[in-house]
Write a protein that holds these residues in place. Structure first.
Motif, PDB file in Angstrom:
ATOM      1  N   ALA A   1      15.012 -18.676  17.245  1.00  0.00           N
ATOM      2  CA  ALA A   1      13.785 -19.460  17.168  1.00  0.00           C
ATOM      3  C   ALA A   1      12.604 -18.715  17.782  1.00  0.00           C
ATOM      4  N   ARG A   2      12.848 -17.962  18.828  1.00  0.00           N
ATOM      5  CA  ARG A   2      11.765 -17.181  19.445  1.00  0.00           C
ATOM      6  C   ARG A   2      11.232 -16.142  18.468  1.00  0.00           C
ATOM      7  N   VAL A   3      12.141 -15.450  17.799  1.00  0.00           N
ATOM      8  CA  VAL A   3      11.728 -14.431  16.823  1.00  0.00           C
ATOM      9  C   VAL A   3      11.000 -15.087  15.650  1.00  0.00           C
ATOM     10  N   GLY A   4      11.587 -16.167  15.118  1.00  0.00           N
ATOM     11  CA  GLY A   4      11.008 -16.822  13.948  1.00  0.00           C
ATOM     12  C   GLY A   4       9.650 -17.433  14.214  1.00  0.00           C
ATOM     13  N   SER A   5       9.491 -18.114  15.332  1.00  0.00           N
ATOM     14  CA  SER A   5       8.213 -18.776  15.618  1.00  0.00           C
ATOM     15  C   SER A   5       7.107 -17.757  15.869  1.00  0.00           C
ATOM     16  N   ARG A   6       7.436 -16.641  16.500  1.00  0.00           N
ATOM     17  CA  ARG A   6       6.416 -15.599  16.693  1.00  0.00           C
ATOM     18  C   ARG A   6       5.966 -15.018  15.358  1.00  0.00           C
ATOM     19  N   LEU A   7       6.930 -14.786  14.478  1.00  0.00           N
ATOM     20  CA  LEU A   7       6.603 -14.233  13.167  1.00  0.00           C
ATOM     21  C   LEU A   7       5.777 -15.223  12.357  1.00  0.00           C
ATOM     22  N   ALA A   8       6.129 -16.496  12.413  1.00  0.00           N
ATOM     23  CA  ALA A   8       5.400 -17.517  11.660  1.00  0.00           C
ATOM     24  C   ALA A   8       3.964 -17.634  12.143  1.00  0.00           C
ATOM     25  N   GLN A   9       3.740 -17.524  13.439  1.00  0.00           N
ATOM     26  CA  GLN A   9       2.379 -17.626  13.965  1.00  0.00           C
ATOM     27  C   GLN A   9       1.529 -16.426  13.554  1.00  0.00           C
ATOM     28  N   LYS A  10       2.165 -15.287  13.310  1.00  0.00           N
ATOM     29  CA  LYS A  10       1.435 -14.105  12.861  1.00  0.00           C
ATOM     30  C   LYS A  10       1.110 -14.180  11.370  1.00  0.00           C
ATOM     31  N   LYS A  11       2.069 -14.653  10.583  1.00  0.00           N
ATOM     32  CA  LYS A  11       1.927 -14.620   9.120  1.00  0.00           C
ATOM     33  C   LYS A  11       1.412 -15.931   8.545  1.00  0.00           C
ATOM     34  N   GLY A  12       1.661 -17.065   9.209  1.00  0.00           N
ATOM     35  CA  GLY A  12       1.181 -18.351   8.736  1.00  0.00           C
ATOM     36  C   GLY A  12       1.779 -18.749   7.398  1.00  0.00           C
TER      37      GLY A  12
END
Length: 253
Positions: A217-228
């Motif tokens: 979840a840490r990896v995924g949420s960081r990526l989602a906040q970058k890419k939207g």
């Protein structure tokens, strides 16, 4: 100590990591974790309860990450989260008393509809839009309805919350994802609170998987906040379609 062998535990930890990664972005983590638990030998009710247990850690981690990124206020979501917790508890309590077979047959078509909506709807991005329901009305209608469903059955809850926040709450795709996580955590927590008494979760295995969920979840949420929306939309379409196919496959088993 663990309910499974070391080899199977390693595989379950891998499944939990990818489930946490996917769930933090687009929902659908149960599509990975729940079948993995059943393949590991967990009876259906035990697998469902253990899935709720390990899933709590991923949704909690994602909720915190999105809040830290400024995409959602956890304080403002306290009341909706309490409603989700209670409604999910009620759903888990009455699951053995209400017919769910019709849900199993209609759910794949709903998931396909969600996939088509996010795939074909033009202009869906991270920009907020007009609210069709006020936050209070949304909290008193859509939140208990979807959380109750999560307690009764569960697959696709994150996607349903996403769709509701976008179409009725006026949220952009990234903000809708952020708002979904705390409510999904609360509904998971409500269900596992009940399952702790009426089912037999694999506690040690579930907690270990929870640790892997946190990492994913840490990896995924960081990526989602970058890419939207550029990342969230295609993954949501993919996870919804895959869940629909999985549910249709279960019809013939």
């Amino acid at each position: 100590m663990f309910e499974v062998s070391a080899e199977i535990l390693i595989l379950l930890l891998g499944a939990a990591f990818f489930a946490g990664f996917l769930d933090s972005i687009a929902g659908g983590g149960g599509l990975i974790a729940l079948p993995a638990l059943m393949l590991a030998g967990a009876p259906p009710v035990t697998a469902l309860a253990t899935n709720k247990l390990q899933g709590m850690f991923g949704t909690a981690t994602a909720a915190w990450a999105y809040a830290a990124g400024g995409h959602v206020s956890l304080r403002r979501q306290a009341l909706p989260a309490a409603i989700a917790f209670t409604a999910s508890m009620i759903g888990a309590l009455v699951v053995s008393w209400i017919p769910t077979q019709w849900i199993r047959y209609t759910l794949p078509f709903l998931m396909i509809a969600i996939a088509l909506y996010f795939a074909l709807k033009k202009g869906l991005d991270d920009t907020d839009r007009h609210e069709r329901l006020s936050p209070m009305v949304f909290s008193l209608t859509m939140v208990p309805l979807l959380a109750f469903y999560d307690g009764v059955l569960g697959p696709g809850t994150g996607s349903f919350f996403m769709l509701a926040f976008v179409t009725l709450g006026g949220a952009g795709v990234l903000k809708a994802t952020a708002r979904t996580k705390l409510l999904n955590f609360a509904s998971n927590a409500g269900a596992i609170f009940v399952f702790a008494f009426v089912a037999t979760p694999w506690w040690a295995t579930g907690l270990a998987m929870g640790g892997a969920q946190i990492a994913g979840a840490r990896v995924g949420s960081r990526l989602a906040q970058k890419k939207g929306a550029r990342l969230i939309k295609p993954l949501l379409v993919l996870s919804s379609s895959a869940l629909a196919l999985r549910l249709m496959w279960d019809w013939f088993q």
